[in-house]
Design an enzyme around this catalytic site. Structure first.
Site, PDB file in Angstrom:
ATOM      1  CG  MET A  81      -1.950  -1.134   1.180  1.00 50.44           C
ATOM      2  SD  MET A  81      -3.011  -1.173   2.637  1.00 50.44           S
ATOM      3  CE  MET A  81      -3.955   0.332   2.439  1.00 50.44           C
ATOM      4  CG  ASP A 240      -0.209  -4.997   2.198  1.00 45.08           C
ATOM      5  OD1 ASP A 240      -1.076  -4.303   2.770  1.00 45.08           O
ATOM      6  OD2 ASP A 240       1.001  -4.721   2.253  1.00 45.08           O
TER       7      ASP A 240
END
Length: 507
Positions: A81, A240
């Protein structure tokens, strides 16, 4: 037989996994790439490395499995991210991506807080301004590389760059967009207020989807270089941790997971938006439409154990090599011989400062109560117990926000240790399970792709059908009572040391 494809774009490499519709992996390929650190505290990667790794991974799993690519019904992408990808009008990369662990944007975080207001920022984006998030990276480029910013036509996140290369579409989804600090997290849309106050043009941002929605389809150019069939649907996918949540079935209220990787995460699903006004934990939109997740982060969870292994366990490393075992297997056996509380020895796992619950970059690791009685094995177990207490800190914040946690899953390298899982069960006071699949985020986004393709009606239904769990390790009442005594002391140490941590950092 039909299949789903999951692509997990990590920091060290991209893992591509082909699954059948039961969630069983058929073929897998991981391709690594470099991290660039042009200055101390900076961290960058080349987006083309991510795309090339994805292409190689796709071609590999198609070749290994021998299937016709027309049998792949959907593709999902997970990713690290917060990374900033800047493209020009032609879709070309303008500079290397500034990724999640880059720490250059302290001044920009102060700028964001000043322009938006500390409490208002948390109300809208559910988080305080952090160097890891994307908004501060955008302002850094704007402030330091105005020529690059002037040419910028599109701002994407790492996984969304791979989506663009696959489909030609500029799209993102709510879970990953939540980590940009530009999203109205309760409203699940870009925040016009934050964008206006930071003077960022919304036209630069991608369209926001829910995670299991169709965001595009494989284009002709991507089909030619990957071997995929043109028109194969590509789902929104997820960041994730949100992808890992789907991969463990953490998609309904009452479920949570603890990840003991380099960092540690306690992640809980919630059907109602819940924001900590102090910003100690992160609230993001999750991969289930209309719902959220809350997560606390320990900076040095598995890193603490790795630090101890690398510096003090050379004998165990050599012995493990001779036995063809993982060194952690031998370390577990040694720690298991030491009683709970390590005969009055505690460890604070603040090797890299701390996020949850202290938000303090100055605090550092501590062994407290060390005596001539203690051996290396005592210190080893103290490290494991200290990390477990730090995870309990995160759990207590979530419980204080009214988030119900009845079932906990253990993930990451530390989650594979039966001893560490039992510690978690005893300290948390709830059963701790593992899932049968080890694929985590890749499986999670494959499931999202299955929903996007119409194979499953919803994310919870898909998880119920696919995710299989191992038997739980239940808390032992007498162990929990003993740990509680030491956790009480552990909690009191940070406040007592906070001032001295600050003094030490200034020397």
């Amino acid at each position: 037989m039909e299949y789903l494809l999951g692509i997990d774009l990590g920091t060290s490499g991209t893992k591509t996994v082909l699954f059948n519709l039961e969630g069983v992996p058929v073929a897998s390929k991981t391709v690594e790439y470099p991290l660039y650190q042009p200055q101390n505290g900076w961290a960058e990667q080349d987006p083309l490395d991510w795309w090339n790794a994805s292409v190689e991974g796709i071609k590999s799993v198609l070749g290994e499995s021998g299937i016709d690519s027309s049998l792949i019904k959907g593709i999902g992408i997970s990713g690290q991210m917060h990374g900033l990808v800047l493209l020009d009008k032609g879709g070309n990369v303008l500079r290397k991506s500034i990724i999640w662990c880059d720490q250059r944007t302290g001044v920009e975080c102060e700028e964001i807080t000043q322009k938006v207001g500390a409490s208002r920022l948390i109300e809208i984006t559910a988080n305080p301004a952090l160097t890891g998030f994307t908004a501060s990276k955008i302002l850094w480029v704007k402030n330091h590389e105005p020529d690059v910013y002037e040419k910028t036509a599109h701002i994407l996140l790492p996984k969304d760059y791979v989506r663009y290369m696959l489909t030609g579409e500029f799209a993102t989804e709510v879970s990953d967009a939540s980590g940009m600090q530009l999203l109205d997290v309760p409203g699940r849309k870009w925040s016009d207020e934050v964008l206006a106050k930071l003077d960022i043009d919304k036209a630069l941002l991608a369209k926001v989807y829910e995670s299991p929605e169709v965001t595009g389809a494989v284009c002709q150019k991507a089909a030619e270089v990957t071997g995929l069939k043109k028109g194969t649907v590509v789902a929104g996918g997820a960041g994730d941790n949100a992808a890992a949540a789907v991969g463990t079935g953490t998609v309904v209220d009452g479920k949570a997971f603890t990840t003991l990787g380099t960092s540690g995460v306690v992640f809980a699903h919630t059907s109602k938006v819940s924001i900590d006004p102090a910003g100690r934990v992160h609230t993001f939109c999750c991969a289930v439409p209309g719902e959220w997740h809350v997560m606390g982060v320990t900076q040095a969870a598995g890193l603490s154990l790795k630090w101890f292994r690398d510096n003090f366990c050379n004998e165990e490393i050599l012995a493990a090599k001779g036995m063809n075992k993982d060194p952690y297997y031998i370390m577990d056996a040694q720690a298991e011989r030491i009683p709970i509380g390590c005969e009055r020895l505690l460890y604070l796992p603040y090797l890299m400062g701390e996020r949850t619950p202290h938000l303090d970059p100055n605090c550092r690791g501590v062994f407290f109560g060390l005596s001539a009685l203690h051996t290396k094995q005592h210190l080893l177990r103290a490290v494991m117990e200290g990390v477990t207490y730090s995870q309990r800190d995160s759990l207590e914040v979530l419980r204080g926000m009214g988030i119900s946690i009845e079932e906990m899953y253990a993930c990451g390298g530390g989650g594979s240790s039966p001893l560490w899982r039992q510690m978690l069960a005893d300290v948390f006071g709830c059963p701790v399970k593992t899932v049968a699949s080890k694929e985590g985020p890749a499986l999670g986004v494959a499931i999202l792709a299955g929903v996007a393709a119409g194979i499953y009606a919803s994310v919870p239904e898909a998880c119920c059908s696919i995710i299989k769990t191992n038997p739980a390790q239940n808390p032992v009442a007498e162990n929990s009572a003993e740990y509680e005594k030491f956790y009480s002391v552990y909690k009191s140490l940070y406040p007592a040391l906070k001032e001295n941590f600050a003094k030490l950092s200034s020397l």
